[in-house]
Design a protein around this motif. Structure first.
Motif, PDB file in Angstrom:
ATOM      1  N   ALA A 133      -0.622  64.554 -27.106  1.00  0.00           N
ATOM      2  CA  ALA A 133      -0.765  63.356 -27.936  1.00  0.00           C
ATOM      3  C   ALA A 133      -1.339  63.708 -29.303  1.00  0.00           C
ATOM      4  O   ALA A 133      -2.108  64.659 -29.445  1.00  0.00           O
ATOM      5  CB  ALA A 133      -1.671  62.342 -27.240  1.00  0.00           C
TER       6      ALA A 133
ATOM      7  N   VAL B 257      -3.457  58.823 -31.393  1.00  0.00           N
ATOM      8  CA  VAL B 257      -3.182  58.339 -30.033  1.00  0.00           C
ATOM      9  C   VAL B 257      -4.363  58.670 -29.126  1.00  0.00           C
ATOM     10  O   VAL B 257      -4.800  57.823 -28.334  1.00  0.00           O
ATOM     11  CB  VAL B 257      -1.864  58.927 -29.486  1.00  0.00           C
ATOM     12  CG1 VAL B 257      -1.699  58.629 -28.002  1.00  0.00           C
ATOM     13  CG2 VAL B 257      -0.684  58.365 -30.270  1.00  0.00           C
ATOM     14  N   ARG B 258      -4.895  59.863 -29.231  1.00  0.00           N
ATOM     15  CA  ARG B 258      -6.056  60.241 -28.398  1.00  0.00           C
ATOM     16  C   ARG B 258      -7.259  59.358 -28.698  1.00  0.00           C
ATOM     17  O   ARG B 258      -7.977  58.943 -27.790  1.00  0.00           O
ATOM     18  CB  ARG B 258      -6.398  61.719 -28.595  1.00  0.00           C
ATOM     19  CG  ARG B 258      -5.405  62.645 -27.948  1.00  0.00           C
ATOM     20  CD  ARG B 258      -5.926  64.075 -27.823  1.00  0.00           C
ATOM     21  NE  ARG B 258      -6.425  64.644 -29.044  1.00  0.00           N
ATOM     22  CZ  ARG B 258      -5.742  65.452 -29.842  1.00  0.00           C
ATOM     23  NH1 ARG B 258      -4.491  65.781 -29.560  1.00  0.00           N
ATOM     24  NH2 ARG B 258      -6.301  65.939 -30.937  1.00  0.00           N
TER      25      ARG B 258
ATOM     26  N   LEU C 257      -3.457  52.365 -30.984  1.00  0.00           N
ATOM     27  CA  LEU C 257      -2.315  52.916 -30.247  1.00  0.00           C
ATOM     28  C   LEU C 257      -1.001  52.326 -30.736  1.00  0.00           C
ATOM     29  O   LEU C 257      -0.023  53.051 -30.948  1.00  0.00           O
ATOM     30  CB  LEU C 257      -2.467  52.641 -28.753  1.00  0.00           C
ATOM     31  CG  LEU C 257      -3.376  53.561 -27.987  1.00  0.00           C
ATOM     32  CD1 LEU C 257      -3.596  53.035 -26.573  1.00  0.00           C
ATOM     33  CD2 LEU C 257      -2.802  54.962 -27.943  1.00  0.00           C
TER      34      LEU C 257
ATOM     35  N   ALA D 121      -0.285  53.820 -34.146  1.00  0.00           N
ATOM     36  CA  ALA D 121       0.057  55.244 -34.068  1.00  0.00           C
ATOM     37  C   ALA D 121       1.430  55.450 -33.441  1.00  0.00           C
ATOM     38  O   ALA D 121       2.215  56.275 -33.920  1.00  0.00           O
ATOM     39  CB  ALA D 121      -1.001  55.994 -33.268  1.00  0.00           C
ATOM     40  N   LEU D 122       1.714  54.710 -32.389  1.00  0.00           N
ATOM     41  CA  LEU D 122       3.003  54.870 -31.728  1.00  0.00           C
ATOM     42  C   LEU D 122       4.137  54.277 -32.553  1.00  0.00           C
ATOM     43  O   LEU D 122       5.256  54.770 -32.540  1.00  0.00           O
ATOM     44  CB  LEU D 122       2.959  54.267 -30.326  1.00  0.00           C
ATOM     45  CG  LEU D 122       2.002  54.976 -29.361  1.00  0.00           C
ATOM     46  CD1 LEU D 122       1.910  54.217 -28.045  1.00  0.00           C
ATOM     47  CD2 LEU D 122       2.424  56.411 -29.131  1.00  0.00           C
TER      48      LEU D 122
ATOM     49  N   SER E 155       4.989  56.853 -35.130  1.00  0.00           N
ATOM     50  CA  SER E 155       5.435  58.155 -34.641  1.00  0.00           C
ATOM     51  C   SER E 155       6.951  58.226 -34.607  1.00  0.00           C
ATOM     52  O   SER E 155       7.640  57.239 -34.387  1.00  0.00           O
ATOM     53  CB  SER E 155       4.821  58.409 -33.268  1.00  0.00           C
ATOM     54  OG  SER E 155       5.771  58.516 -32.265  1.00  0.00           O
TER      55      SER E 155
ATOM     56  N   PRO F 162       5.950  58.925 -27.090  1.00  0.00           N
ATOM     57  CA  PRO F 162       4.703  59.469 -26.562  1.00  0.00           C
ATOM     58  C   PRO F 162       4.964  60.300 -25.313  1.00  0.00           C
ATOM     59  O   PRO F 162       5.784  59.947 -24.475  1.00  0.00           O
ATOM     60  CB  PRO F 162       3.871  58.223 -26.235  1.00  0.00           C
ATOM     61  CG  PRO F 162       4.855  57.122 -26.112  1.00  0.00           C
ATOM     62  CD  PRO F 162       6.004  57.480 -27.020  1.00  0.00           C
TER      63      PRO F 162
END
Length: 165
Positions: A91, A95-96, A145, A148-149, A152, A156
């Protein structure tokens, strides 16, 4: 076999989660003591008011037995912990961070509920149900999240070969 190793991302996540849980439970202990008289402390934008939530989010399910709510939230939290463990190495940092915040909030509320069957809430706006710092962790972690996703370019959990772990 490598999926079970304690790597730097997993160690950082575990320490972050432990720190945030400790922070939340410490503030809840303070609130339970300082606000025990039942009054409200006004802080302009938000008030401090002690409430014990025997239900889940927004008090939903408060008529269910405490063990049912504890079991359901425990299963969800355990599932989230497994997901985080499995994806920690692949990740991205945002995300982390989001996952650590969500797991911290869920775990802190679970531990608080395990003690007496209710979650300690103390942040009150007047127009929204009373909540706590763990709820803030969950909400901001989920928002992080999503952002971030959404940004991306790779799904994920995807690896270089395009396969999921």
């Amino acid at each position: 076999m490598t999926a079970r190793r304690w790597t730097r991302p997993r160690i950082a996540l575990a320490l972050s989660v432990a720190l945030l849980i400790t922070l939340d439970l410490s503030v809840k202990a303070w609130a339970a003591q300082a606000l025990a008289g039942g009054g409200t402390v006004g802080l302009h934008v938000i008030d401090l008011r002690l409430v014990f939530n025997s239900g889940m989010a927004f008090g939903l399910g408060d008529i269910l037995p405490a063990w049912v709510i504890l079991a359901l939230t425990g299963l969800v939290t355990a599932g989230l912990a497994v997901l985080i463990w499995r994806t920690a190495n692949s990740a991205t940092l945002p995300v982390r961070i989001g996952l650590a915040a969500v797991l911290s909030g869920a775990s802190a509320n679970l531990l608080d509920r395990a003690a007496d069957g209710a979650v300690t809430d103390y942040l009150h706006t007047g127009w929204f149900p009373t909540f706590n710092l763990a709820d803030v962790f969950i909400t901001t972690g989920a928002a992080a999240l999503v952002m971030a996703l959404w940004r991306s370019t790779e799904p994920p959990g995807a690896t270089e070969s395009g396969l999921r772990e």
